[in-house]
Write a protein that holds these residues in place. Structure first.
Motif, PDB file in Angstrom:
ATOM      1  N   GLU A 177       0.785  -1.146  -0.076  1.00 18.60           N
ATOM      2  CA  GLU A 177      -0.028   0.055   0.027  1.00 18.60           C
ATOM      3  C   GLU A 177       0.925   1.062  -0.048  1.00 18.60           C
ATOM      4  O   GLU A 177       2.102   1.171   0.411  1.00 18.60           O
ATOM      5  N   SER A 178       0.485   2.333  -0.415  1.00 20.15           N
ATOM      6  CA  SER A 178       0.932   3.628  -0.336  1.00 20.15           C
ATOM      7  C   SER A 178       1.762   3.788   1.022  1.00 20.15           C
ATOM      8  O   SER A 178       1.155   3.329   2.085  1.00 20.15           O
ATOM      9  N   PRO A 179       3.179   4.145   1.195  1.00 23.74           N
ATOM     10  CA  PRO A 179       3.996   4.148   2.157  1.00 23.74           C
ATOM     11  C   PRO A 179       3.120   4.938   3.316  1.00 23.74           C
ATOM     12  O   PRO A 179       2.602   6.188   3.312  1.00 23.74           O
ATOM     13  N   LYS A 180       2.895   4.375   4.571  1.00 23.96           N
ATOM     14  CA  LYS A 180       2.308   4.832   5.940  1.00 23.96           C
ATOM     15  C   LYS A 180       2.921   6.141   6.345  1.00 23.96           C
ATOM     16  O   LYS A 180       2.138   7.068   6.687  1.00 23.96           O
ATOM     17  N   GLY A 181       4.123   6.065   6.237  1.00 25.04           N
ATOM     18  CA  GLY A 181       4.689   7.539   6.606  1.00 25.04           C
ATOM     19  C   GLY A 181       4.688   8.668   5.829  1.00 25.04           C
ATOM     20  O   GLY A 181       5.219   9.727   5.784  1.00 25.04           O
ATOM     21  N   ARG A 182       4.012   8.477   4.573  1.00 19.51           N
ATOM     22  CA  ARG A 182       3.731   9.472   3.319  1.00 19.51           C
ATOM     23  C   ARG A 182       2.204   9.519   3.044  1.00 19.51           C
ATOM     24  O   ARG A 182       2.088   9.974   2.000  1.00 19.51           O
ATOM     25  N   ARG A 183       1.369   9.483   3.970  1.00 20.89           N
ATOM     26  CA  ARG A 183      -0.025   9.719   3.725  1.00 20.89           C
ATOM     27  C   ARG A 183      -0.701  10.868   4.270  1.00 20.89           C
ATOM     28  O   ARG A 183       0.191  11.512   5.060  1.00 20.89           O
ATOM     29  N   SER A 184      -1.838  11.221   4.068  1.00 17.32           N
ATOM     30  CA  SER A 184      -2.352  12.252   4.417  1.00 17.32           C
ATOM     31  C   SER A 184      -1.641  13.619   4.217  1.00 17.32           C
ATOM     32  O   SER A 184      -1.241  14.629   4.938  1.00 17.32           O
ATOM     33  N   LEU A 185      -1.364  13.698   2.709  1.00 17.54           N
ATOM     34  CA  LEU A 185      -0.389  14.955   2.275  1.00 17.54           C
ATOM     35  C   LEU A 185      -1.195  15.314   1.096  1.00 17.54           C
ATOM     36  O   LEU A 185      -1.649  14.752   0.257  1.00 17.54           O
ATOM     37  N   CYS A 186      -1.061  16.860   0.880  1.00 16.72           N
ATOM     38  CA  CYS A 186      -1.702  17.248  -0.059  1.00 16.72           C
ATOM     39  C   CYS A 186      -0.904  17.149  -1.277  1.00 16.72           C
ATOM     40  O   CYS A 186       0.557  16.694  -1.129  1.00 16.72           O
ATOM     41  N   PHE A 187      -0.817  17.870  -2.359  1.00 19.77           N
ATOM     42  CA  PHE A 187      -0.007  17.368  -3.777  1.00 19.77           C
ATOM     43  C   PHE A 187       1.232  18.184  -3.601  1.00 19.77           C
ATOM     44  O   PHE A 187       2.289  17.597  -3.595  1.00 19.77           O
ATOM     45  N   ASP A 188       1.341  19.570  -3.458  1.00 17.88           N
ATOM     46  CA  ASP A 188       2.467  20.342  -3.626  1.00 17.88           C
ATOM     47  C   ASP A 188       2.380  21.297  -2.545  1.00 17.88           C
ATOM     48  O   ASP A 188       1.670  21.736  -1.786  1.00 17.88           O
ATOM     49  N   GLY A 189       3.733  22.144  -2.288  1.00 15.58           N
ATOM     50  CA  GLY A 189       3.752  23.454  -1.535  1.00 15.58           C
ATOM     51  C   GLY A 189       2.548  24.555  -1.739  1.00 15.58           C
ATOM     52  O   GLY A 189       2.284  25.022  -1.024  1.00 15.58           O
ATOM     53  N   ASP A 190       2.405  24.762  -2.994  1.00 19.64           N
ATOM     54  CA  ASP A 190       1.294  25.613  -3.332  1.00 19.64           C
ATOM     55  C   ASP A 190      -0.100  25.343  -2.762  1.00 19.64           C
ATOM     56  O   ASP A 190      -0.656  26.059  -2.410  1.00 19.64           O
ATOM     57  N   ALA A 191      -0.432  24.070  -3.117  1.00 22.20           N
ATOM     58  CA  ALA A 191      -1.535  23.547  -2.370  1.00 22.20           C
ATOM     59  C   ALA A 191      -1.594  23.792  -0.811  1.00 22.20           C
ATOM     60  O   ALA A 191      -2.775  24.143  -0.150  1.00 22.20           O
ATOM     61  N   LEU A 192      -0.569  23.412  -0.375  1.00 19.13           N
ATOM     62  CA  LEU A 192      -0.483  23.467   1.033  1.00 19.13           C
ATOM     63  C   LEU A 192      -0.516  25.045   1.608  1.00 19.13           C
ATOM     64  O   LEU A 192      -1.279  25.289   2.606  1.00 19.13           O
TER      65      LEU A 192
END
Length: 188
Positions: free
Chosen positions: A83-98
């Motif tokens: 599955e998508s790596p657990k330590g890299r989830r719940s992230l928006c796409f890029d810095g501008d989006a953040l």
């Protein structure tokens, strides 16, 4: 953040090489015709790449060799966790989006985190190629590189595998979900 100054202590380097070698030998179908000794020699010549692989491992990516780029004379490592790596989830796409989120901001973005790790998000083509080597993201999804024309309009792309098919979708770049992360690619 540059990874060129990042180096692992000798004991950590040896531990990581042992993990990578065991995974390499267990999953030979991902890298037919490639010998571990050649991969290890290349890794030892590029300690900053070992640092990036440690980051991939630390965040749950289970990196493995998925091919060899003859043009670049380089091995390709990708996250091969089921599955998508657990330590890299719940992230928006890029810095501008953040930056555009006014409240309920995620901790980071996929593009910025990948950059800090010294890796790249997979392209759609690379994601589909990875899916030929196994069944990944059956319950999760992963952000992928997004064409500038889509990103300019506020969107971003992600993929997953459902019904034994690989799907590419779109979402607002500022969105984030507990089951969506990203898979990375490292060229060594």
């Amino acid at each position: 953040m540059k990874t060129s100054n990042k180096q692992l202590p000798a004991s950590q380097r040896e531990t990581l090489l042992g993990i990578l070698k065991a995974r390499f030998e267990k999953n030979k179908g991902r890298h037919n015709g490639i010998e571990w000794t050649a991969v290890q020699t290349k890794l030892e010549a590029h300690p900053e790449k070992l640092w990036s692989l440690e980051e991939m491992e630390r965040t749950g990516g289970e990196p493995d060799v998925i091919g060899y780029d003859k043009k670049a004379a380089a091995y390709l490592f990708a996250d091969c966790a089921a599955e998508s790596p657990k330590g890299r989830r719940s992230l928006c796409f890029d810095g501008d989006a953040l930056a555009s989120r006014k409240e309920h901001k995620p901790a980071d973005s996929a593009v910025e985190m990948a950059k800090a790790m010294g890796i790249e998000l997979l392209t759609e083509e690379q994601y589909r190629r990875l899916q030929e080597l196994g069944a990944f993201d059956l319950k999760t999804s992963s952000w992928i590189q997004t064409p500038a024309a889509i990103r300019k309009r506020g969107g971003a792309l992600f993929c997953d595998r459902r019904y034994d098919h690989v799907f590419t979708y779109h979402n607002g770049a500022e969105s984030y979900y507990a089951a969506r992360g990203f898979r990375g690619l490292l060229t060594v």
